[in-house]
Write a protein that holds these residues in place. Structure first.
Motif, short mmCIF file in Angstrom:
data_model
loop_
_atom_site.label_atom_id
_atom_site.label_comp_id
_atom_site.label_asym_id
_atom_site.label_seq_id
_atom_site.Cartn_x
_atom_site.Cartn_y
_atom_site.Cartn_z
N HIS A 100 8.93 -33.37 -46.57
CA HIS A 100 9.96 -33.62 -45.55
C HIS A 100 9.49 -34.82 -44.75
O HIS A 100 8.32 -34.88 -44.37
CB HIS A 100 10.07 -32.45 -44.55
CG HIS A 100 10.42 -31.14 -45.18
ND1 HIS A 100 11.71 -30.80 -45.50
CD2 HIS A 100 9.65 -30.10 -45.54
CE1 HIS A 100 11.71 -29.58 -46.04
NE2 HIS A 100 10.47 -29.14 -46.08
N CYS A 101 10.38 -35.76 -44.47
CA CYS A 101 9.95 -36.85 -43.60
C CYS A 101 11.14 -37.60 -43.03
O CYS A 101 12.27 -37.45 -43.52
CB CYS A 101 9.06 -37.83 -44.37
SG CYS A 101 9.92 -38.66 -45.68
N GLY A 102 10.89 -38.39 -42.00
CA GLY A 102 11.90 -39.29 -41.47
C GLY A 102 11.93 -40.52 -42.37
O GLY A 102 10.88 -40.95 -42.86
N VAL A 103 13.11 -41.07 -42.60
CA VAL A 103 13.21 -42.20 -43.52
C VAL A 103 12.40 -43.42 -43.07
O VAL A 103 11.77 -44.08 -43.89
CB VAL A 103 14.71 -42.56 -43.76
CG1 VAL A 103 14.86 -43.90 -44.48
CG2 VAL A 103 15.36 -41.45 -44.59
N PRO A 104 12.36 -43.73 -41.73
CA PRO A 104 11.58 -44.92 -41.34
C PRO A 104 10.11 -44.83 -41.75
O PRO A 104 9.44 -45.84 -41.90
CB PRO A 104 11.71 -44.95 -39.81
CG PRO A 104 12.96 -44.16 -39.52
CD PRO A 104 13.04 -43.11 -40.58
#
Length: 532
Positions: free
Chosen positions: A236-240
């Motif tokens: 899971h991660c933030g796209v930036p």
């Protein structure tokens, strides 16, 4: 406000973008686990991308949220409250709308009628004047312009996709689920549709959960991403804070999780085999040679662009790549299911157009994806399907007469030899499980001498025992000197079986490496389109 929207509004709990959580959600089909304790948080008003190879569990996950399947364990939370979603009607009342990969439009009805139909609460008598005015007002609130009087048959793919989206937006969803919405669009249409979807999310009107396999779309339009691998949420991660290479690595498995080193004797044998293949290929035409192949996709754009590859005798050439990069179209063009726009294909140095007579003469066989759909006639019996290649040749045919007894006798032999579970050789092949259909097709395709075998995701969705057996048979073809082209979305499979691996990205071969020295993270980076 129309009666329909009041009704829906009355059942709606809150308005605007919702927060979605899945908590330890699992889904089992018999002994197969499609989802394994998946927990995922989707923040309200965001675009959340769901990535993963075919069979990773993406569609199963969204079907559980949209009420099409009931999870075996775990729960769905809407705005922090656990909700039971037994069917799509309840999902709709909670504000969940879903746009499918395949179009679900009523072809004989106009755009306006399709939009009204989507509401599902059409009164017996429709006040067309009022409804039309309402639809026109609704269209003005969206960035899409469609002619309300046009019929779906007159619309281009991009316009149909917009209409599918409009059908959902008309119902003012609080969560919009998109299942590969751009698989049939040109890059320009995809940008337009996804740009609008992102605007809807940012305006706080709805939350968007999008299944895609295109890293470019994730990087450009999503806020967060969850990667599924073999039914588990592995990343899971933030796209930036991510890159296509990192995402590709998460999808296909980490380099740390690579298979244990093969012992040196095996490595030596592999090296010798490569050496032998090299020597052999320098002196004769390769069994399979593809030059400058171009193939159109389903929507009139090039799916395969100027592709070159060659497979040597006694070699398994693995084709890696994230699904949707032209592999399916390439295979269909090679086995004669799709027109070749340009390029040449030769087998044993002779032109090959995938005709039945050439398959016999040049000894070419294929194991297509979804064998029941692509390699069988569902209503024919197991014995009849096994005879499709050679029913008109001796010993199955003598003096112009088909010898059905011989078909059945051979089928019984193969059923025993391949361990096919069936009610007998006369059962319709569609009554068999996926693994057993694949075994029946294998028995037919691996019969006799083989110069070239084209295998596309040959073990997709099969259990461990079937996988092991099919892998052994593919190696058997290679060890007898056959050339095997193995297209697979599973890197583990390619690294285990192939002698050489090429990576396909956006319809082209972008990288090549001997399998013995292949590194997962390097393959992943090329699969992610990081290097052109």
């Amino acid at each position: 406000m129309t009666e329909a929207s009041t009704l829906i509004g009355g059942l709606r709990q809150g308005t605007g973008a919702l927060a979605l959580d899945t908590y330890e959600m699992s889904m089992r089909f018999g002994s197969f686990t499609a989802l394994d304790s998946v927990s995922m948080k989707v923040a309200p008003g965001t675009v959340h991308a769901l990535l993963g190879e075919n069979g990773a569990g993406k569609s199963t996950l969204v079907k559980c949220v949209a009420g099409f399947q009931r999870p075996s364990a775990g729960s769905v939370l809407i705005d922090g409250r656990e909700q039971s979603i037994p069917n799509p009607v309840v999902a709709r009342q909670l504000g969940i709308g879903m746009v499918y990969q395949h179009f679900t439009l009523a072809p004989g009805m106009t755009v306006g009628e399709n939009l009204l139909l989507a509401g599902g609460k059409t009164p017996a008598i429709i006040d067309w004047k009022a409804q039309r005015a309402e639809l026109e007002t609704f269209l003005k609130s969206t960035p899409f312009q469609l002619d309300l009087d046009a019929r779906p048959s007159e619309l281009a793919a991009g316009e149909k996709q917009k209409l599918e989206l409009l059908k959902q937006l008309y119902l003012k969803p609080r969560l919009l689920i998109l299942d590969e919405p751009t698989s049939v669009l040109t890059p320009q249409e995809a940008d337009e549709v996804l740009g609008h979807v992102r605007e809807f999310a940012r305006s706080g009107m709805c939350t968007v959960l999008i299944i895609t396999h295109k890293f470019r779309e994730v990087m450009a339009y999503a806020d967060d991403v969850t990667v599924l691998r073999r039914g588990k949420a592995v990343h899971h991660c933030g796209v930036p804070s991510t890159t296509p290479a990192l995402l590709a690595q998460a999808m296909v498995g980490d380099s740390a999780a690579a298979a244990p080193e093969a012992d040196s004797s095996e490595e030596k044998m592999a090296a010798e085999r490569t050496q032998k293949a090299q020597t052999a290929t320098n002196s004769i035409a390769k069994p399979l040679q593809v030059e400058g192949l171009k193939v159109m996709g389903d929507r009139g754009t090039l799916a395969v662009q100027d592709l070159h590859l060659a497979v040597a005798a006694g070699e398994i050439l693995g084709v890696a790549g994230v699904s949707g990069n032209g592999q399916r179209e390439m295979v269909e063009a090679l086995v004669g299911q799709r027109h070749r726009t340009a390029g040449t294909v030769t087998v044993q140095g002779q032109p090959y157009a995938a005709r039945r007579e050439e398959n016999h003469r040049l000894k070419v066989r294929s194991l297509p994806e979804e064998p029941l759909r692509n390699a069988c006639v569902a209503d024919l019996s197991v014995a009849e399907n096994m005879a499709l290649r050679d029913f008109d040749l001796p010993p199955l045919c003598a003096g112009g007469r088909l010898r059905f007894g011989a078909w059945r006798a051979r089928a019984r032999e193969w059923i025993a030899g391949y361990g096919i579970k069936t009610q007998g050789e006369n059962a319709p092949i569609r009554s068999l499980s996926g693994g057993n259909v694949q075994r029946a097709v294998l028995a037919r395709e691996l019969n006799g001498d083989i110069n070239v075998l084209i295998a596309a995701n040959p073990v997709f969705g099969l259990d461990f025992a079937a996988v092991k057996e099919i892998h052994a048979r593919l190696r058997g073809v290679r060890d007898k000197g056959g050339a095997v082209l193995l297209i697979s979305e599973d890197l583990d499979e390619l690294m285990e079986l192939a002698d050489r691996i090429v990576v396909m990205s956006e319809g082209r071969i972008v990288f090549e490496t001997p399998a013995a020295s292949a590194e997962r993270h390097v393959l992943g980076a090329h699969m992610g389109g990081g290097h052109h």
